[in-house]
Design a protein around this motif. Sequence first.
Motif, PDB file in Angstrom:
ATOM      1  N   PHE A   1       1.093  -1.428   0.216  1.00  0.00           N
ATOM      2  CA  PHE A   1      -0.126  -0.058  -0.456  1.00  0.00           C
ATOM      3  C   PHE A   1       0.474   1.114  -0.207  1.00  0.00           C
ATOM      4  CE2 PHE A   1      -2.898  -3.476   1.869  1.00  0.00           C
ATOM      5  CZ  PHE A   1      -4.056  -3.402   0.802  1.00  0.00           C
ATOM      6  N   GLY A   2       2.348   1.326   0.802  1.00  0.00           N
ATOM      7  CA  GLY A   2       2.889   2.665   0.278  1.00  0.00           C
ATOM      8  C   GLY A   2       3.540   1.942  -1.166  1.00  0.00           C
ATOM      9  N   ASP A   3       3.806   1.466  -1.773  1.00  0.00           N
ATOM     10  CA  ASP A   3       4.351   1.561  -2.994  1.00  0.00           C
ATOM     11  C   ASP A   3       3.082   2.205  -4.025  1.00  0.00           C
ATOM     12  OD1 ASP A   3       6.978   1.108  -2.885  1.00  0.00           O
ATOM     13  OD2 ASP A   3       7.136  -0.323  -2.544  1.00  0.00           O
ATOM     14  N   LYS A   4       1.825   1.980  -3.550  1.00  0.00           N
ATOM     15  CA  LYS A   4       0.604   2.335  -4.437  1.00  0.00           C
ATOM     16  C   LYS A   4      -0.078   3.603  -4.484  1.00  0.00           C
ATOM     17  CE  LYS A   4      -1.951  -1.209  -6.905  1.00  0.00           C
ATOM     18  NZ  LYS A   4      -0.887  -1.076  -7.700  1.00  0.00           N
ATOM     19  N   TYR A   5      -0.188   3.794  -2.993  1.00  0.00           N
ATOM     20  CA  TYR A   5      -1.198   4.456  -2.516  1.00  0.00           C
ATOM     21  C   TYR A   5      -0.352   5.996  -2.196  1.00  0.00           C
ATOM     22  CZ  TYR A   5      -4.213   1.170  -4.064  1.00  0.00           C
ATOM     23  OH  TYR A   5      -5.272  -0.278  -4.919  1.00  0.00           O
ATOM     24  N   SER A   6       0.182   5.744  -0.623  1.00  0.00           N
ATOM     25  CA  SER A   6       0.968   6.261  -0.213  1.00  0.00           C
ATOM     26  C   SER A   6       2.119   6.001   1.366  1.00  0.00           C
ATOM     27  CB  SER A   6      -0.786   6.887   0.878  1.00  0.00           C
ATOM     28  OG  SER A   6       0.438   7.617   1.911  1.00  0.00           O
ATOM     29  N   ARG A   7       2.902   6.578   1.338  1.00  0.00           N
ATOM     30  CA  ARG A   7       4.375   6.198   2.146  1.00  0.00           C
ATOM     31  C   ARG A   7       3.162   6.833   3.498  1.00  0.00           C
ATOM     32  NH1 ARG A   7       6.316   4.410  -2.752  1.00  0.00           N
ATOM     33  NH2 ARG A   7       8.765   5.505  -2.801  1.00  0.00           N
ATOM     34  N   LYS A   8       3.547   7.886   3.427  1.00  0.00           N
ATOM     35  CA  LYS A   8       2.485   9.136   4.649  1.00  0.00           C
ATOM     36  C   LYS A   8       1.639   7.988   5.170  1.00  0.00           C
ATOM     37  CE  LYS A   8      -0.022  12.840   6.320  1.00  0.00           C
ATOM     38  NZ  LYS A   8      -1.299  14.065   5.687  1.00  0.00           N
TER      39      LYS A   8
ATOM     40  N   ARG B   1       1.285  15.554  10.658  1.00  0.00           N
ATOM     41  CA  ARG B   1       0.734  16.366   9.840  1.00  0.00           C
ATOM     42  C   ARG B   1       2.288  16.882   8.884  1.00  0.00           C
ATOM     43  NH1 ARG B   1       3.394  20.206  13.014  1.00  0.00           N
ATOM     44  NH2 ARG B   1       2.652  22.665  12.519  1.00  0.00           N
ATOM     45  N   VAL B   2       2.563  15.271   8.715  1.00  0.00           N
ATOM     46  CA  VAL B   2       3.537  15.558   7.080  1.00  0.00           C
ATOM     47  C   VAL B   2       3.409  15.165   6.088  1.00  0.00           C
ATOM     48  CG1 VAL B   2       5.645  14.064   6.910  1.00  0.00           C
ATOM     49  CG2 VAL B   2       5.411  14.672   8.997  1.00  0.00           C
ATOM     50  N   SER B   3       3.939  15.413   4.976  1.00  0.00           N
ATOM     51  CA  SER B   3       3.181  15.818   3.271  1.00  0.00           C
ATOM     52  C   SER B   3       3.886  14.245   2.845  1.00  0.00           C
ATOM     53  CB  SER B   3       2.865  16.483   2.686  1.00  0.00           C
ATOM     54  OG  SER B   3       2.452  18.073   3.303  1.00  0.00           O
ATOM     55  N   GLU B   4       3.338  14.002   2.439  1.00  0.00           N
ATOM     56  CA  GLU B   4       3.590  13.058   1.338  1.00  0.00           C
ATOM     57  C   GLU B   4       4.899  13.194   0.671  1.00  0.00           C
ATOM     58  OE1 GLU B   4       3.632   9.066   0.514  1.00  0.00           O
ATOM     59  OE2 GLU B   4       2.210   9.037   0.380  1.00  0.00           O
ATOM     60  N   SER B   5       6.050  11.785   0.151  1.00  0.00           N
ATOM     61  CA  SER B   5       7.356  11.825  -0.156  1.00  0.00           C
ATOM     62  C   SER B   5       7.447  12.984  -1.858  1.00  0.00           C
ATOM     63  CB  SER B   5       7.582  10.422  -0.142  1.00  0.00           C
ATOM     64  OG  SER B   5       8.733  10.199  -1.129  1.00  0.00           O
ATOM     65  N   PRO B   6       8.117  14.107  -2.129  1.00  0.00           N
ATOM     66  CA  PRO B   6       7.731  13.815  -3.584  1.00  0.00           C
ATOM     67  C   PRO B   6       8.303  12.991  -4.913  1.00  0.00           C
ATOM     68  CG  PRO B   6      10.000  15.050  -2.649  1.00  0.00           C
ATOM     69  CD  PRO B   6       8.870  14.213  -1.800  1.00  0.00           C
ATOM     70  N   GLU B   7       9.475  12.019  -4.313  1.00  0.00           N
ATOM     71  CA  GLU B   7       9.164  10.860  -5.650  1.00  0.00           C
ATOM     72  C   GLU B   7       7.979   9.876  -5.515  1.00  0.00           C
ATOM     73  OE1 GLU B   7      13.215   8.735  -5.506  1.00  0.00           O
ATOM     74  OE2 GLU B   7      14.154  10.217  -4.310  1.00  0.00           O
ATOM     75  N   PHE B   8       7.477   9.769  -4.582  1.00  0.00           N
ATOM     76  CA  PHE B   8       6.143   9.246  -4.653  1.00  0.00           C
ATOM     77  C   PHE B   8       5.475   9.433  -5.565  1.00  0.00           C
ATOM     78  CE2 PHE B   8       2.550   8.291  -3.167  1.00  0.00           C
ATOM     79  CZ  PHE B   8       2.005   6.582  -3.853  1.00  0.00           C
TER      80      PHE B   8
END
Length: 436
Positions: free
Chosen positions: A79-86, A209-216
């Motif tokens: 799910f981290g690779d497909k939808y969201s690291r955060k 409060r942390v936003s998503e990874s820019p590379e993701f």
Amino acid sequence: MSTKTGSASTIPRRVAAASMIGTTIEWYDYYIFGTAAVLVLNNQFFPTLDPAAATLASLATFAVAFIARPFGGVVFGHFGDKYSRKKMLVWSLLVMGASTFIVGLLPNYDAIGIAAPIILVALRFLQGLAVGGEWGGAVLMALEHAPANRRAFYASWTQCGVPAALVLSSGIFFLMQKTPSEFFNTWGWRIPFLLSALLIVVGLFIRLRVSESPEFLKMKSDDKDVRVPFLEVFRSAKKPLILGSLAMASPNIIFYICSVYMLSYGPGVVGVSRDVIFLSVIFAAFIQVFTIPLVAVAADRLGKKKILQAGALAVAVLAYPVFLLVDTGETLLIVLAMVLALPVAHAMAYSVIASFIPELFEPEVRFTGASLAYQIGGIITSAPAPFLAALLYTETGGSWGIALYIAGAALIGLLAITLGKERKAAAPRVEELTHI
């Protein structure tokens, strides 16, 4: 979600700090179980066994989480690779917090019989699932926000959560041991587990409060994600997976022997107070919080592989001297042993792993691949370390067998590191960085 506010220097620091704090909380939850396994779980949940067998049973319970960790890497990684690291970091924190808190309320064997150790094992399995997704997600958030020339440094902040958590977990159990034995055996040992509820609230506040990874985000915008990351890892990244797993042998074994097994080796074999071991580990781990990023700074300048190779050699060379110093029974020499083992050897071998392993994989399978490599490495190196150390001492009658075990594992890690080839990734542009 993109914004031009912030800068390439301030945002990576915020993300790295958030990753470190969250990881410290998760590893605190994870480590208090290991400490309790040595100190009290044998009496609380395996009272029908003789003392030696009960200790081995409680250490085996400690190892259960390592079996669960790769499954956590697969689930959270998918799910981290497909939808969201955060989002996966938030869920891993919730699972870890809930399972740890319940351990603090779990009735012992005398109260509910065989159900007590069964439930204990199940909760430890959930802890393993959670930490299986924690490391990969936290490291990637720090790494993928970082500029290209400081990726080892910012990723290492997550690694600082390990010794910081060791300081917290060892410190709280040290204080609890000072309470009357009757209180410690009823509620005192449970307090470190119950405190996790407060820490989880803090961790959730930070991570939300942390936003998503820019590379993701870039990978998603380029439509490069794969259908099943787990299968793609085994299709196209088998070599990185194997080498990443074996690279963990250098830091893992010496760390778990010093932080877990030494709590029984010191009092039981050397005859020193457990307080001496506790305080030595706490002191050394506190120093390591600062030596880990210093090692990473050197890696950004000299090269990750060079530093990791030096770290593996340091573990191999220092393994026997560490035990020689502990075997003296002298407090200052035991402190020196823990300093050589943790802020020196382990820091050199562990700091750069956070950037080395993820960069073996492409972004579309990086969460899954890095998590699997790290957690499989945990199964084959960390999980059996305290148990094998106890067994080796019983069979050989001396610490030289344990030291040889540590050194041999470090040389296996050295070979894997030497054969590994990191895959460089471009640093995110300022406009790609997301606000926190």
